[in-house]
Design an enzyme around this catalytic site. Structure first.
Site, mmCIF file in Angstrom:
data_model
loop_
_atom_site.group_PDB
_atom_site.id
_atom_site.type_symbol
_atom_site.label_atom_id
_atom_site.label_comp_id
_atom_site.label_asym_id
_atom_site.label_seq_id
_atom_site.Cartn_x
_atom_site.Cartn_y
_atom_site.Cartn_z
ATOM 1 N N CYS A 127 -29.204 0.433 -14.160
ATOM 2 C CA CYS A 127 -28.903 1.213 -15.353
ATOM 3 C C CYS A 127 -28.294 2.532 -14.905
ATOM 4 C CB CYS A 127 -30.216 1.456 -16.098
ATOM 5 S SG CYS A 127 -30.093 2.520 -17.534
ATOM 6 N N CYS B 63 -21.718 1.676 -17.745
ATOM 7 C CA CYS B 63 -23.008 1.267 -18.307
ATOM 8 C C CYS B 63 -23.151 -0.221 -18.002
ATOM 9 C CB CYS B 63 -23.020 1.510 -19.816
ATOM 10 S SG CYS B 63 -24.433 0.782 -20.668
HETATM 11 N N1 DGL Z 1 -27.609 -0.154 -19.432
HETATM 12 C C1 DGL Z 1 -27.774 1.211 -19.352
HETATM 13 C C2 DGL Z 1 -26.761 1.952 -18.527
HETATM 14 O O1 DGL Z 1 -26.262 1.433 -17.623
HETATM 15 C C3 DGL Z 1 -28.385 1.995 -20.408
HETATM 16 C C4 DGL Z 1 -27.862 1.912 -21.744
HETATM 17 C C5 DGL Z 1 -28.794 2.596 -22.690
HETATM 18 O O2 DGL Z 1 -29.942 2.162 -22.753
HETATM 19 O O3 DGL Z 1 -28.384 3.535 -23.349
HETATM 20 O O4 DGL Z 1 -26.452 3.082 -18.773
#
Ligand code: DGL
Length: 258
Positions: free
Chosen positions: A74, A183
């Site tokens: 993430c 993301c």
């Molecule tokens: N998948 C996540 C990222 O890479 C987080 C997205 C989120 O929960 O806002 O930033």
């Protein structure tokens, strides 16, 4: 630590499976445990303190499960919490950050676009990265609403198409030649984006680089597992239907509280 302990991977939801795919592809003999903290998604609008607390909660569970290494799949959690995680826990962490460097280095128009969460774009880590590429114009766009739609299984919805258009059209007009997906949820949007993004604009994410780094750290610090292919384990703290679907219904997903 021993070779046969699992690799732990967590994300605010189902998006980090895009990173898990690359790791599983490169290291098929490694056991993997994936935590989808969908109950708390999106992380992108939360405060740094909240993101750190959630990242620690996920790490605690993965360590209880015996993981030898943690992949923070993430961008939002990495850019806000990896320093604190590395300080608190005595286990190797691999994080994921937007691939600004390859985009900026290879850009011919010296203009690149990045789509990421607010939490990532306002983080100190991201600011420090962009400072290294002052000769490149970096067009930043928060992907408001995209994570929620993906979490709801609405990747192909009209709303998704409209949001993507509104976020990316200004970048196209500004003559970007690289679009960085900052993301881990967004690689699932590539087929949608490709429908209208001019072919000369390359899309890049960090999944493959994270998998390569995971392999290197294991080789150097812990040792690779030599066992036969292991069945990956997936946990979510909400209804597992969308996670199962994104995994093409090939794997079991267990719902538990965390
Ligand atoms: N998948 C996540 C990222 O890479 C987080 C997205 C989120 O929960 O806002 O930033």
């Amino acid at each position: 630590m021993n070779n046969n302990q699992p690799i732990g991977i967590f994300d605010s939801g189902i998006g980090g499976t895009s990173i898990w795919r690359e790791i599983h592809h490169l290291l098929p003999n490694e056991k993997t445990i994936y935590l989808a903290d969908s109950k708390n998604a999106p992380y992108g609008q939360k405060s740094k303190e909240e993101i750190i607390a959630l990242s620690m909660k996920n790490t605690d569970l993965l360590l209880e499960m015996g993981c030898k290494l943690i992949v923070v799949a993430c961008n939002t959690a990495t850019t806000n919490a990896i320093k604190e995680l590395r300080t608190k826990y005595n286990v190797p962490f691999i994080g994921i950050e937007p691939a600004i460097k390859p985009a900026a280095t290879n850009s011919k128009t010296q203009t690149i676009g990045i789509l990421a969460t607010q939490g990532t774009l306002i983080s100190e880590l991201f600011y420090n990265t962009t400072q290294k590429f002052q000769n490149t114009k970096i067009i930043e766009q928060v992907g408001h609403g995209l994570v929620q739609l993906i979490e709801n299984g609405e990747i192909n919805s009209l709303e998704m198409t409209q949001l993507l258009h509104s976020y990316l059209q200004p970048m196209i007009e500004a003559n970007i030649d690289y679009l960085v997906l900052g993301c881990s949820h967004y690689p699932y949007l590539i087929p949608q984006i490709r429908k209208f993004l001019p072919a000369n604009i390359q899309i890049i994410d960090s999944g493959e680089a994270v998998a390569r780094q995971t392999k290197n750290i294991l080789k150097d610090k812990i040792g690779l597992s030599s066992k036969e292919t292991n069945t990956p384990v997936f946990y979510t703290n909400t209804n597992p239907t969308v996670l199962k679907e994104i995994l093409e219904n090939k794997y079991e997903v267990e719902q538990r509280d965390f």
